[in-house]
Motif scaffolding. Sequence first.
Motif, PDB file in Angstrom:
ATOM      1  N   ARG A 117       0.838  -1.208   0.000  1.00 16.96           N
ATOM      2  CA  ARG A 117       0.000   0.000   0.000  1.00 16.96           C
ATOM      3  C   ARG A 117       0.877   1.265   0.000  1.00 16.96           C
ATOM      4  O   ARG A 117       0.602   2.239  -0.704  1.00 16.96           O
ATOM      5  CB  ARG A 117      -0.933   0.000   1.216  1.00 16.96           C
TER       6      ARG A 117
ATOM      7  N   ALA B 111       2.349   1.753  -3.391  1.00 20.65           N
ATOM      8  CA  ALA B 111       1.338   2.313  -4.296  1.00 20.65           C
ATOM      9  C   ALA B 111       1.140   3.795  -4.020  1.00 20.65           C
ATOM     10  O   ALA B 111       0.975   4.603  -4.945  1.00 20.65           O
ATOM     11  CB  ALA B 111       0.028   1.559  -4.129  1.00 20.65           C
ATOM     12  N   LEU B 112       1.187   4.150  -2.738  1.00 21.13           N
ATOM     13  CA  LEU B 112       1.028   5.557  -2.357  1.00 21.13           C
ATOM     14  C   LEU B 112       2.168   6.408  -2.926  1.00 21.13           C
ATOM     15  O   LEU B 112       1.966   7.544  -3.353  1.00 21.13           O
ATOM     16  CB  LEU B 112       0.986   5.643  -0.823  1.00 21.13           C
TER      17      LEU B 112
ATOM     18  N   ARG C 171       3.577   6.025  -5.652  1.00 19.40           N
ATOM     19  CA  ARG C 171       3.339   6.225  -7.088  1.00 19.40           C
ATOM     20  C   ARG C 171       2.097   7.065  -7.366  1.00 19.40           C
ATOM     21  O   ARG C 171       1.812   7.365  -8.521  1.00 19.40           O
ATOM     22  CB  ARG C 171       3.137   4.876  -7.780  1.00 19.40           C
ATOM     23  N   LEU C 172       1.360   7.378  -6.314  1.00 20.27           N
ATOM     24  CA  LEU C 172       0.091   8.068  -6.534  1.00 20.27           C
ATOM     25  C   LEU C 172       0.312   9.572  -6.697  1.00 20.27           C
ATOM     26  O   LEU C 172       0.634  10.274  -5.727  1.00 20.27           O
ATOM     27  CB  LEU C 172      -0.853   7.810  -5.340  1.00 20.27           C
ATOM     28  N   ARG C 173       0.169  10.067  -7.892  1.00 22.71           N
ATOM     29  CA  ARG C 173       0.235  11.503  -8.150  1.00 22.71           C
ATOM     30  C   ARG C 173      -0.381  11.737  -9.522  1.00 22.71           C
ATOM     31  O   ARG C 173      -0.436  10.816 -10.340  1.00 22.71           O
ATOM     32  CB  ARG C 173       1.666  12.042  -8.102  1.00 22.71           C
TER      33      ARG C 173
ATOM     34  N   GLN D 129      -9.172   8.344  -5.656  1.00 19.07           N
ATOM     35  CA  GLN D 129      -8.375   7.272  -5.033  1.00 19.07           C
ATOM     36  C   GLN D 129      -8.148   7.562  -3.551  1.00 19.07           C
ATOM     37  O   GLN D 129      -8.180   6.654  -2.720  1.00 19.07           O
ATOM     38  CB  GLN D 129      -7.040   7.137  -5.760  1.00 19.07           C
TER      39      GLN D 129
ATOM     40  N   HIS E 295      -9.641   5.423  -0.210  1.00 20.85           N
ATOM     41  CA  HIS E 295      -8.829   4.929   0.890  1.00 20.85           C
ATOM     42  C   HIS E 295      -9.254   5.508   2.237  1.00 20.85           C
ATOM     43  O   HIS E 295      -9.331   4.797   3.235  1.00 20.85           O
ATOM     44  CB  HIS E 295      -7.361   5.243   0.654  1.00 20.85           C
TER      45      HIS E 295
ATOM     46  N   ASP F 262      -0.088  15.465  -5.265  1.00 21.60           N
ATOM     47  CA  ASP F 262       0.982  14.511  -4.966  1.00 21.60           C
ATOM     48  C   ASP F 262       0.991  14.279  -3.460  1.00 21.60           C
ATOM     49  O   ASP F 262       1.652  15.006  -2.712  1.00 21.60           O
ATOM     50  CB  ASP F 262       2.323  15.106  -5.450  1.00 21.60           C
TER      51      ASP F 262
END
Lengths: 391, 222
Positions: free
Chosen positions: A206, A209-210, A212-214, A223, A227, A258
């Motif tokens: 998790r 993945a966070l 990469r989350l932007r 997203q 969560h 970001d």
Amino acid sequence: MALQPAAGARDLHPRQVDRNRQLCQRLAAVYRLWGYREVAPPMVERLDTLEAGGGIAERDVARLIAEEPLGLRPELTASIARAACTRLADRPRPLRLWAEGSTFRTFTGDGGGQRLSERLQSGVELLGVRSAAADAELMALLLACSETLGLQASHQPRLLVGHHGVLSALLEDLPAAHRPRARQALSGFDPLAIARLPLPQAQIDRLQALLRLRGEPTVVLPQLRRHLGESPLIDELAGSLEIVAPTAARLGISLQLDPSFQPHFDLYDGIVLKLVCLGAEAPVEIASGGRYDALVGRFGAEATEAAGVGFGFSIEDIRDLLLRPGSRDPAGRPVLVAYGNHSSLARALDCLARLHDKGQSAELLPDACPSRDQAEAAAQRRGCSALEWLH
Amino acid sequence: MITVALAKGALLKDSVRCFAAAGLDFSALLDADNRQLMVPSPCGRARALLVRNADVPVYVAYGQAQLGVVGDDVLREHQLPVAPLLDLGFGGCRMAVAVKENSGYSRAAELPAHCRVASKFVRCAEAFFAGLDLPVELIHLTGSVELGPITGMSEAIVDLVATGRTLRENGLVAIDELFHSTARLIGNPLALRFDLGDLQGIVDRVATTTTAAASVSAPSLR
């Protein structure tokens, strides 16, 4: 006797000074339009002010040898927040202040010695308001300032937006003891440190993945909501981003949410911002800021007024971004006034005065120049935009 | 265009192999006749800078290269603001404390307080001996550190050991290990946040060549 400036200190030539001043003046004009008043915080402060209650690491601050622990300011926010809570405590809130000036940071060089880095900053602070409206005002002002700088589409300007509180909420599932390291690994973009955290694989996945989350807020916000569920923080952030999105689109500045981004200084506890442009070879950070309510509280503000949000532009980085090496700035180049013999000096001085009256920068070649060709060569040598030769 | 900083020397061949898996061909750097320090990939999407080991994180930290390959030992020693993205698994070696074979010391903690220790990696050495609460006088050398104990200038050295042959041939023996080092794929943090997928795509394809793919899998945010 040493003939070089101290390493890291700036020793600017006239064109750099002109460009810095132009950029500062353009930004200041926008700050004033938005109701901000100029302050001039001290270059030298007590270390405990500069370190902002631990928000700024001791190693970042250049210390002075003095009876009390003093240092050079590494940024402008802490000093302005201190002034707002003391000398300006009785002024009505919100307090809108701006300042510009040199800041100094230190770091340890590879040889182990302390190195200094001087930077010219210009920025604003909006104090005494803790609301999404203040966050939106700050982002809108940042966009208005960007417009006045004349960024081009080729600079691909992008406003990175994060939120200290959202990142904290995303880490709440982790055991408390591992949260600081997880936060550090995320903000430092360190997937290897995440992989080493002593956590179940599902939580490691998790966090990866966070990291990469932007992306565009419309993609990232759903997203985050999936969560975190219903979250007032996300709603506030989404509201602020929605308000500024049309202006950003008009100016060609893309908004990028970001969640794992955090600035270098640990001053911030709300929204965090960074305006990044693509330079000749690498991305350049031209502005940075965010919300720092706890810092204002540490300087003694009453709970209802313990709020602050601001940003600072890095003037020299903008100057270098806009003025590529080798390019010239004709607007700043003077006209050369030259004269053929000594009897023409008075007419040359009159000519100089006429040009000055028109607002045209003009300079006198002090010695008589017998031919136009020689005068033209002198004008070219001196980088002048034109020549007035009086024979 | 994506710029990659690669280290001359032992890591170069494997580094080129990793990027080949990502579709970036820098094999021109392996040509014995090559003297170019900046080599474009034939696809035109990227170029490689050939630099000294310790300079890889410098180019990446300043953003002139978005990605780089360098040993973990260099990252630990120079402490520059770069993002360590992948453990590439090759270039394995250990950072060790070594002394003369006949010195009688069997652990670093047995070294006398305030003894001299020679190293190219003074930050790593300083942190290690600070962790032992053992005060030592560190001497910074730039190479051939084995000569420190041989000439009597230092009691011990801190240096990288791959096969141990150099130590053996110089009458030294390793008595403690600071850490095991392998090559890392590193990135410029701001470039990675500015990236729209190109850089991450390369990182993911390089990851398929390593045994550390688990650390970079792309799970969804649940």
